[in-house]
Every structure is written in C-alpha cells, then in structure tokens.
Design a protein around this motif. Structure first.
Motif, PDB file in Angstrom:
ATOM      1  N   LEU A   1       0.862  -1.189   0.000  1.00 22.63           N
ATOM      2  CA  LEU A   1       0.000   0.000   0.000  1.00 22.63           C
ATOM      3  C   LEU A   1       0.893   1.233   0.000  1.00 22.63           C
ATOM      4  O   LEU A   1       1.274   1.753   1.050  1.00 22.63           O
ATOM      5  CB  LEU A   1      -0.937   0.010   1.217  1.00 22.63           C
ATOM      6  N   ARG A   2       1.233   1.700  -1.194  1.00 18.28           N
ATOM      7  CA  ARG A   2       2.137   2.836  -1.333  1.00 18.28           C
ATOM      8  C   ARG A   2       1.473   4.116  -0.811  1.00 18.28           C
ATOM      9  O   ARG A   2       0.307   4.368  -1.090  1.00 18.28           O
ATOM     10  CB  ARG A   2       2.518   2.990  -2.801  1.00 18.28           C
ATOM     11  N   GLY A   3       2.228   4.903  -0.056  1.00 18.03           N
ATOM     12  CA  GLY A   3       1.697   6.124   0.529  1.00 18.03           C
ATOM     13  C   GLY A   3       1.174   5.955   1.931  1.00 18.03           C
ATOM     14  O   GLY A   3       0.977   6.938   2.644  1.00 18.03           O
ATOM     15  N   ILE A   4       0.943   4.724   2.349  1.00 14.95           N
ATOM     16  CA  ILE A   4       0.407   4.419   3.679  1.00 14.95           C
ATOM     17  C   ILE A   4       1.549   3.978   4.585  1.00 14.95           C
ATOM     18  O   ILE A   4       2.508   3.327   4.138  1.00 14.95           O
ATOM     19  CB  ILE A   4      -0.690   3.345   3.572  1.00 14.95           C
ATOM     20  N   ASN A   5       1.482   4.342   5.855  1.00 17.16           N
ATOM     21  CA  ASN A   5       2.549   4.035   6.799  1.00 17.16           C
ATOM     22  C   ASN A   5       2.977   2.571   6.694  1.00 17.16           C
ATOM     23  O   ASN A   5       2.125   1.681   6.612  1.00 17.16           O
ATOM     24  CB  ASN A   5       2.090   4.315   8.231  1.00 17.16           C
ATOM     25  N   PRO A   6       4.277   2.283   6.699  1.00 17.24           N
ATOM     26  CA  PRO A   6       4.725   0.893   6.606  1.00 17.24           C
ATOM     27  C   PRO A   6       4.231   0.069   7.784  1.00 17.24           C
ATOM     28  O   PRO A   6       4.322   0.496   8.931  1.00 17.24           O
ATOM     29  CB  PRO A   6       6.262   1.015   6.607  1.00 17.24           C
ATOM     30  N   ASN A   7       3.667  -1.105   7.486  1.00 20.67           N
ATOM     31  CA  ASN A   7       3.088  -1.985   8.503  1.00 20.67           C
ATOM     32  C   ASN A   7       1.981  -1.280   9.281  1.00 20.67           C
ATOM     33  O   ASN A   7       1.730  -1.589  10.441  1.00 20.67           O
ATOM     34  CB  ASN A   7       4.166  -2.488   9.466  1.00 20.67           C
ATOM     35  N   GLY A   8       1.298  -0.353   8.628  1.00 18.17           N
ATOM     36  CA  GLY A   8       0.242   0.405   9.292  1.00 18.17           C
ATOM     37  C   GLY A   8      -1.096  -0.301   9.301  1.00 18.17           C
ATOM     38  O   GLY A   8      -2.030   0.152   9.967  1.00 18.17           O
ATOM     39  N   VAL A   9      -1.217  -1.404   8.547  1.00 10.01           N
ATOM     40  CA  VAL A   9      -2.493  -2.127   8.459  1.00 10.01           C
ATOM     41  C   VAL A   9      -2.202  -3.597   8.711  1.00 10.01           C
ATOM     42  O   VAL A   9      -2.025  -4.390   7.781  1.00 10.01           O
ATOM     43  CB  VAL A   9      -3.153  -1.935   7.066  1.00 10.01           C
ATOM     44  N   ILE A  10      -2.102  -3.973   9.988  1.00 11.35           N
ATOM     45  CA  ILE A  10      -1.775  -5.356  10.318  1.00 11.35           C
ATOM     46  C   ILE A  10      -2.837  -5.953  11.231  1.00 11.35           C
ATOM     47  O   ILE A  10      -3.393  -5.289  12.099  1.00 11.35           O
ATOM     48  CB  ILE A  10      -0.373  -5.485  10.951  1.00 11.35           C
ATOM     49  N   GLY A  11      -3.093  -7.234  11.008  1.00 12.87           N
ATOM     50  CA  GLY A  11      -4.033  -8.007  11.801  1.00 12.87           C
ATOM     51  C   GLY A  11      -3.842  -9.471  11.454  1.00 12.87           C
ATOM     52  O   GLY A  11      -2.990  -9.832  10.640  1.00 12.87           O
ATOM     53  N   LYS A  12      -4.665 -10.331  12.041  1.00 12.78           N
ATOM     54  CA  LYS A  12      -4.569 -11.758  11.697  1.00 12.78           C
ATOM     55  C   LYS A  12      -4.934 -11.980  10.234  1.00 12.78           C
ATOM     56  O   LYS A  12      -4.396 -12.869   9.579  1.00 12.78           O
ATOM     57  CB  LYS A  12      -5.494 -12.568  12.596  1.00 12.78           C
TER      58      LYS A  12
ATOM     59  N   ALA B   1      -6.963  -7.702   3.591  1.00  6.90           N
ATOM     60  CA  ALA B   1      -7.220  -7.741   2.153  1.00  6.90           C
ATOM     61  C   ALA B   1      -6.728  -6.440   1.551  1.00  6.90           C
ATOM     62  O   ALA B   1      -6.662  -5.405   2.226  1.00  6.90           O
ATOM     63  CB  ALA B   1      -8.714  -7.928   1.875  1.00  6.90           C
ATOM     64  N   TRP B   2      -6.387  -6.487   0.251  1.00  8.41           N
ATOM     65  CA  TRP B   2      -5.856  -5.284  -0.382  1.00  8.41           C
ATOM     66  C   TRP B   2      -6.171  -5.259  -1.867  1.00  8.41           C
ATOM     67  O   TRP B   2      -6.490  -6.281  -2.480  1.00  8.41           O
ATOM     68  CB  TRP B   2      -4.355  -5.168  -0.149  1.00  8.41           C
ATOM     69  N   LEU B   3      -6.086  -4.057  -2.435  1.00 13.28           N
ATOM     70  CA  LEU B   3      -6.296  -3.817  -3.865  1.00 13.28           C
ATOM     71  C   LEU B   3      -5.211  -2.871  -4.362  1.00 13.28           C
ATOM     72  O   LEU B   3      -4.906  -1.869  -3.713  1.00 13.28           O
ATOM     73  CB  LEU B   3      -7.678  -3.184  -4.109  1.00 13.28           C
ATOM     74  N   ASN B   4      -4.647  -3.194  -5.519  1.00 16.10           N
ATOM     75  CA  ASN B   4      -3.771  -2.277  -6.262  1.00 16.10           C
ATOM     76  C   ASN B   4      -4.319  -2.162  -7.675  1.00 16.10           C
ATOM     77  O   ASN B   4      -4.603  -3.173  -8.319  1.00 16.10           O
ATOM     78  CB  ASN B   4      -2.342  -2.801  -6.324  1.00 16.10           C
TER      79      ASN B   4
ATOM     80  N   LEU C   1       4.813   5.434 -17.512  1.00 12.78           N
ATOM     81  CA  LEU C   1       4.170   6.090 -16.375  1.00 12.78           C
ATOM     82  C   LEU C   1       3.029   5.205 -15.894  1.00 12.78           C
ATOM     83  O   LEU C   1       2.357   4.554 -16.699  1.00 12.78           O
ATOM     84  CB  LEU C   1       3.613   7.466 -16.753  1.00 12.78           C
ATOM     85  N   ASN C   2       2.783   5.193 -14.593  1.00 19.38           N
ATOM     86  CA  ASN C   2       1.658   4.406 -14.083  1.00 19.38           C
ATOM     87  C   ASN C   2       0.976   5.095 -12.898  1.00 19.38           C
ATOM     88  O   ASN C   2       1.368   4.928 -11.752  1.00 19.38           O
ATOM     89  CB  ASN C   2       2.106   2.990 -13.697  1.00 19.38           C
ATOM     90  N   PRO C   3      -0.056   5.902 -13.157  1.00 22.32           N
ATOM     91  CA  PRO C   3      -0.891   6.374 -12.052  1.00 22.32           C
ATOM     92  C   PRO C   3      -1.571   5.186 -11.381  1.00 22.32           C
ATOM     93  O   PRO C   3      -1.947   4.221 -12.058  1.00 22.32           O
ATOM     94  CB  PRO C   3      -1.905   7.299 -12.738  1.00 22.32           C
ATOM     95  N   PHE C   4      -1.717   5.246 -10.050  1.00 17.19           N
ATOM     96  CA  PHE C   4      -2.246   4.073  -9.343  1.00 17.19           C
ATOM     97  C   PHE C   4      -3.103   4.476  -8.142  1.00 17.19           C
ATOM     98  O   PHE C   4      -3.034   5.612  -7.641  1.00 17.19           O
ATOM     99  CB  PHE C   4      -1.113   3.147  -8.898  1.00 17.19           C
ATOM    100  N   PHE C   5      -3.878   3.489  -7.695  1.00 14.25           N
ATOM    101  CA  PHE C   5      -4.715   3.602  -6.505  1.00 14.25           C
ATOM    102  C   PHE C   5      -4.522   2.334  -5.693  1.00 14.25           C
ATOM    103  O   PHE C   5      -4.619   1.225  -6.219  1.00 14.25           O
ATOM    104  CB  PHE C   5      -6.184   3.761  -6.897  1.00 14.25           C
ATOM    105  N   ASP C   6      -4.214   2.485  -4.396  1.00 11.67           N
ATOM    106  CA  ASP C   6      -4.028   1.347  -3.488  1.00 11.67           C
ATOM    107  C   ASP C   6      -5.021   1.430  -2.343  1.00 11.67           C
ATOM    108  O   ASP C   6      -5.350   2.530  -1.867  1.00 11.67           O
ATOM    109  CB  ASP C   6      -2.606   1.334  -2.915  1.00 11.67           C
ATOM    110  N   ALA C   7      -5.486   0.277  -1.884  1.00  8.93           N
ATOM    111  CA  ALA C   7      -6.436   0.244  -0.767  1.00  8.93           C
ATOM    112  C   ALA C   7      -6.273  -1.068  -0.013  1.00  8.93           C
ATOM    113  O   ALA C   7      -5.893  -2.093  -0.591  1.00  8.93           O
ATOM    114  CB  ALA C   7      -7.867   0.392  -1.268  1.00  8.93           C
ATOM    115  N   GLY C   8      -6.562  -1.047   1.285  1.00 13.85           N
ATOM    116  CA  GLY C   8      -6.479  -2.266   2.083  1.00 13.85           C
ATOM    117  C   GLY C   8      -7.163  -2.084   3.422  1.00 13.85           C
ATOM    118  O   GLY C   8      -7.444  -0.950   3.850  1.00 13.85           O
ATOM    119  N   LEU C   9      -7.453  -3.192   4.106  1.00 13.93           N
ATOM    120  CA  LEU C   9      -8.044  -3.136   5.439  1.00 13.93           C
ATOM    121  C   LEU C   9      -7.821  -4.447   6.164  1.00 13.93           C
ATOM    122  O   LEU C   9      -7.560  -5.492   5.549  1.00 13.93           O
ATOM    123  CB  LEU C   9      -9.534  -2.810   5.381  1.00 13.93           C
TER     124      LEU C   9
END
Length: 448
Positions: free
Chosen positions: A320-331, A334-337, A358-366
């Motif tokens: 998840l680029r742009g999001i704090n490293p290891n900022g979304v951790i749990g047991k 899921a993620w999307l790029n 060039l590659n504009p992108f959107f990342d998401a996870g929870l």
C-alpha cells in the motif's frame, strides 16, 4: 490553468506514443549481465546505496522476453539504518516444465515501522514522544519522535516449485518450504534512548508477549496457480491467480504457536492501443484459518512467488504505497492495487530494449480478521494502573472501527528487455491517520 496543463501533458504523451517508428525488437540470447549500483530512496527508510547484479540466461532466444534463468545478488543499506543482503534465483529450465524459485536474505531494519494492531482501531500518532520517569510516563508533543519505530532483524530462506497439469499448460500445482527467524526489539538508534515507543507500550501491556519478540517459523506451502500473462515481469495482458495454504508447525521454539493461513491473489492485465496502455489490478487476501499466530509472524504475506524485496504487509512500497509501513496489520487482511500502465516511449541503447513508462495508481487495504482486539481495548487502562497515571490520552485503542485505507500516486518506470524494471513511485494517503506526507519510493520491479 490546471486544465490546460493536464491537456498539454496528455498531448505530449499521445505524441510520444504514436510518433514512434515501429522498430524491430532485439531478441536476446545467451547470458545477459546487468551490474548496477543500488541508488534508491524511501520516505520510510531514507536514501539507499549499495550494489546489485542481475544475471539472465535467455538460451536460444525462443522464449524471449521470458528467460531460462534469472539470478540476483544485492547488498545495500539505507541512511536510516536498514540493510539488505539477498540472493534469489528464478530457474525455468533446470528441470523439465518446472519453475524453481530460491530466495535467501538477511534484513536489518533499525527503524521498522509499527503503528499498532487492527488498522484504525489503533491510534495513529506521528508527532509524540513518550518518556518514562521513574514509575510513571508522560507525553511530549514537541521534538523528534521515535514513537512508531522499533528494531526488526529477519533471516529468510524460501524454496518454491511449480509444474503444469498435463491437461492444461496454464494451470500449475505448486509447493514451497520457508524458514523465517524474526527478532524484534526497542529502537536502537542514538538520540532516542530515553523515549518509549509504541512497541514497548504494547510489550508492557502484554499485547506482545515475552515469547513473541523473537521466534522461528517453519512453513510448508501448497497451492494452485493459473497464469496466462504474456510476460512475467512486464505483463501487458493475461491473468495470474495464486491460491496458497501455508502450515506453520512450531518445530523449533516450542512456544505452542502452530497455525495455518490461506492466501489468495488475483491479478489481471488488459491491454489496449497496441500494448501502449495496460490497465492492471490485483486483489489479495490472507486469513489465519487455524491455530494461533505469534506477533513476529503476523505481518508476513505467505505467497509462493513474489516480485518485491520483502513480503511484509500491509503498508509501504510493497503493498500500500503512501500508507505508513506496517500500518495495516491483523490476523487477516485484504488489499487492492490498480494501475494504468502507459508505455510512452521505447528505444534501443547498448544493444538492449528499453521502455519508459508512467503508471498512475490507486491502493487500498483493510484488516479483515482482528488480532487481540479485546485485549487492545483494555490495554491502556492496564498501563495507567501499572504506572499510576491518569488524564492522559489512550495511545493504543482509538475506539474507532476499521475501514478502508486508501492512497493515490503515480510511478515512473524504466524497463529493460521486459524484465529489469527501475521504479520511482510517489504516493499520498487519503486519510491523515495513514500518514500526512507525500511518500517517495525508488527501487526495482512492479509490485505485481
């Protein structure tokens, strides 16, 4: 004005794409060596320097741009104290119809990011310093903070193989063995000796238990893979699906942490305008399906074959680029790029095929499966009782529910022979709790 700038940019890209002459691509044969200085940057790790070499063997060229063998050796370090020592080999021709992947690495992360458990249920504080004073502690909002750092060292050894089913050349069965030695401790950087980190508060509250700071993990993996991509490292079209079950019996430590995970990754690539544009997306998920996973093993994504340097999740340059490293951790998580990969110019240089993209992108996870959520709710009261403090904000449990973590960004790529990808990505989280600064990453390879 902004509209004019955007239109001008699109016009320049269009001219580059359609004004190129159709040049016949050089078919690579035999051995190809790519010694490179490692010069990179990560907003999370600092400047990177070192050396690496990529070694390719294309055989008689009939597989190009796919290769028979690829080997890579890297020795590098970051200015914030992290270091990498790694060898990996990707072999497609040692055994008939068999892909063999070997990876051996040692990572030293002196400023390894830690933002607590369970995503937004944790408290995201980037600008506080916590100090211990005899049998109490207090918070200072001024000065440089080490609150979200810890030290992590990791030894990793992985062997994975895949073979096609006789009736379908696109469908594979795969097996793998993995070994990890993880060691976590307080931040070991001068200037922060008198500060308490979030990792230490979690330790004091017993959210991270004594036998979870250090540990060995032995993995046995089995999976199915479907692969119809036209290129493995720079795909323009096709589908890649990897479904893996990983068993991790406690064979070494004897701490009782036997567990099993299920991991699935689904990637697709849609090409248009003669392969000049590719819409690519990846959906991934991992859950613990049996047993009890220790803290030191919780952040690892248990896939069989991977592109990036580490398999830590989620947050940062690999997931998840742009999001704090290891900022979304749990047991479980899921993620999307999703990316639009634009090949804006190709050329020949030193008898190699090059592409600028060039590659504009959107990342998401929870987080989809929480880790010690009930203990997390009570942890701050446990600490306050232990240190006899009151009237201080809770820095472990936010009281908020988990929701989607999102970020937007754009990357610049320099691609050699469809296999070596030099990457520059800039991204920003859309929620300040995931980091409020624009993050820049310089490294190698697409993330999928």
């Amino acid at each position: 004005m902004k509209r004019h700038i955007i239109l001008a940019f699109l016009l320049i890209v269009t001219v580059f794409v359609f004004a190129q002459s159709e040049k016949k691509e050089i078919i690579k044969k035999g051995w190809n060596f790519g010694p490179l200085p490692v010069v990179g940057f990560s907003s999370d790790l600092g400047f990177q320097y070192g050396a690496c070499v990529d070694i390719f063997n294309y055989g008689d060229g009939s597989r190009y741009p796919n290769y028979n063998y690829k080997m890579n050796v890297e020795v590098s370090t970051y200015t914030k104290g992290s270091s990498t020592f790694r060898f990996y080999g990707d072999y497609n021709d040692i055994f008939p119809k068999t892909k063999l992947f070997v990876d051996v690495a040692y990572f030293i992360d002196k400023e390894f990011g830690f933002y607590g458990f369970n995503g937004y249920r944790g408290v995201f504080e980037n600008d506080i310093a916590v100090f211990k004073n005899n049998d109490s502690f207090y918070v200072d909002h001024d000065g440089k903070s080490a609150f979200n750092y810890m030290c992590r060292k990791q030894i990793r050894a992985i062997v994975s193989v895949k073979r096609p089913f006789p009736s379908c050349s696109r469908l594979f069965y795969a097996f793998g063995l993995g070994y990890f030695n993880n060691a976590s401790d307080r931040l070991d950087v001068s200037g922060y000796d008198d500060q308490l980190s979030l990792f230490e508060l979690y330790r004091d509250a017993n959210l991270i238990k004594d036998n979870e700071k250090y540990g060995n993990v032995t993995q046995f993996k089995a999976g199915l893979i479907f692969d119809s991509r036209d290129h493995e490292n720079d795909p323009c079209s096709g589908t890649y699906i990897e479904a893996v079950v990983t068993g991790a019996p406690d064979l070494i430590d004897g701490h009782g942490y036997d567990f099993m995970t299920a991991t699935a990754v689904f990637s697709q690539y849609y090409s248009f305008v003669k392969n000049h544009f590719t819409f690519a997306y990846r959906l991934g998920a991992q859950n613990v399906i049996a047993g009890d996973v220790p803290f030191h093993a919780m952040m690892n994504t248990n896939i069989l074959f991977y592109k990036k340097l580490t398999t830590d999740a989620l947050g940062g340059s690999n997931s998840l680029r742009g999001i704090n490293p290891n900022g979304v951790i749990g047991k479980g998580y899921a993620w999307l790029n999703a990316e639009l990969r634009c090949r804006i110019y190709d050329f020949k240089f030193v008898k190699q095929n090059w592409i600028i993209g060039l590659n504009p992108f959107f990342d998401a996870g929870l987080v989809t499966q929480v880790f010690r959520a009930d203990e997390q709710k009570q942890a701050w009261q446990t600490l306050c009782d232990k240190y006899a403090v009151s009237d201080i904000d809770d820095y472990i449990y936010s009281g908020k529910d988990e929701s989607l973590h999102t970020a937007l960004g754009c990357g610049l790529k320099l691609i050699m022979n469809h296999n070596l990808v030099v990457s520059v990505d800039a991204a920003k989280a859309l929620d300040k709790r995931d980091g409020d600064a624009l993050k820049l990453y310089v490294g190698f390879n697409y993330i999928f």
